[in-house]
Write a protein that holds these residues in place. Sequence first.
Motif, PDB file in Angstrom:
ATOM      1  N   GLN A 244      46.741  50.311  23.662  1.00 35.45           N
ATOM      2  CA  GLN A 244      46.195  50.050  24.992  1.00 35.45           C
ATOM      3  C   GLN A 244      44.668  49.999  24.956  1.00 35.45           C
ATOM      4  N   LEU A 245      44.048  50.814  24.109  1.00 37.63           N
ATOM      5  CA  LEU A 245      42.589  50.776  23.975  1.00 37.63           C
ATOM      6  C   LEU A 245      42.130  49.418  23.439  1.00 37.63           C
ATOM      7  N   GLU A 246      42.880  48.860  22.479  1.00 36.38           N
ATOM      8  CA  GLU A 246      42.540  47.532  21.988  1.00 36.38           C
ATOM      9  C   GLU A 246      42.607  46.510  23.111  1.00 36.38           C
ATOM     10  N   GLY A 247      43.655  46.604  23.938  1.00 36.82           N
ATOM     11  CA  GLY A 247      43.772  45.686  25.066  1.00 36.82           C
ATOM     12  C   GLY A 247      42.644  45.848  26.063  1.00 36.82           C
ATOM     13  N   GLY A 281      38.124  67.332  22.191  1.00 31.46           N
ATOM     14  CA  GLY A 281      37.525  67.850  23.420  1.00 31.46           C
ATOM     15  C   GLY A 281      37.481  66.862  24.552  1.00 31.46           C
ATOM     16  N   GLY A 282      38.155  65.735  24.439  1.00 36.29           N
ATOM     17  CA  GLY A 282      38.201  64.777  25.532  1.00 36.29           C
ATOM     18  C   GLY A 282      37.080  63.764  25.459  1.00 36.29           C
ATOM     19  N   LEU A 283      37.437  62.504  25.556  1.00 33.36           N
ATOM     20  CA  LEU A 283      36.468  61.417  25.635  1.00 33.36           C
ATOM     21  C   LEU A 283      36.934  60.457  26.716  1.00 33.36           C
ATOM     22  N   ALA A 284      35.991  59.817  27.392  1.00 33.48           N
ATOM     23  CA  ALA A 284      36.323  58.828  28.411  1.00 33.48           C
ATOM     24  C   ALA A 284      36.345  57.437  27.781  1.00 33.48           C
ATOM     25  N   THR A 285      37.238  56.596  28.283  1.00 28.44           N
ATOM     26  CA  THR A 285      37.351  55.239  27.755  1.00 28.44           C
ATOM     27  C   THR A 285      36.021  54.496  27.859  1.00 28.44           C
TER      28      THR A 285
END
Length: 320
Positions: A244-247, A281-285
């Motif tokens: 989904q990140l690639e999309g 630790g969490g990252l935002a898209t």
Amino acid sequence: MNIERPQERLFRGDGGTYDDSVLLPEPPPWRRPRLDGEAAQRPYLIGEKQVEVVNAALRLRRPLLVTGAPGTGKSSLAHAVAAELGLGPVLVWPVNTRATLTDALYRYDAIGRLRAEERGTNDIGSFMRLGPLGTALATLHEGRPRLLLIDELDKSDLDLPNDLLFVLEEGEFTVPELARLSEGQAEVAVHVQGSQEKVRVRHGTIRCEDFPFVVITSNGEREFPAAFLRRCIRLELPEPGPDQLEGIVRAHFAEDLQQLETLWPRVQELIRSFTQRRSLGGLATDQLLHAVHLLQQGVQPEAEHLREAVLRELSHGGGR
């Protein structure tokens, strides 16, 4: 687009003077200001199950309570729905600990009106403006309901969710300052948020013609009352996986796909690094998109100092 060549610096930090030969590159598409009244057109991709929940809330015209980790696109969902369905610019109510229901419904400049009365004028509507919630109830956009984003409701005072119940359930509210007017002043024109438009209010009461679509976001920092939750359709946004990140990357850089293809192995490595660091630790898209944009402009986001600046875990510095 003015592409920064590899190793070329915009700001040199050496005490030099202004050089008009240095061109500032265009910002990413999502960092370009919108024109007045322009709806957000930023690409937004979520899974099929999440789409079905959004459509259920639309069909039922119930508030959609969106939860998920910071950076999963909770607020962006509201803009995506408004743009795709032609609901006009999103009305946004950013909630904090001082937020009150009255602030979201309307604001009244009592001091300004008092001064105007001293000068012999008495148009109370000129000193009143509907807030985001009041505007959502009082107006339509080209015959369609408005979309209201109540952002980060979990930051509110404990009583605010319960205060919202009647207004969201009944689609109406009364402005006491207008309800007290004489019969001769029964109809008053008041300003709305985000435009020069005015709406006419009779006997101090505003009733919606069509329930607005309300999107409420929460970072899960607190529990909401059962009575409030019962009136909401709940959607949990998961963190997007590698595919989904690639999309998402391809959708956001659709204008420059040819150039992006030449960099794709490095983009895939950024995605792998992003998913690994996110688990720590969490990252935002958004942070991944920032890194890809820098890569596209000839900057090396993989360098340790830039990686720490652009792909720093949210638990180390806070974030939405």
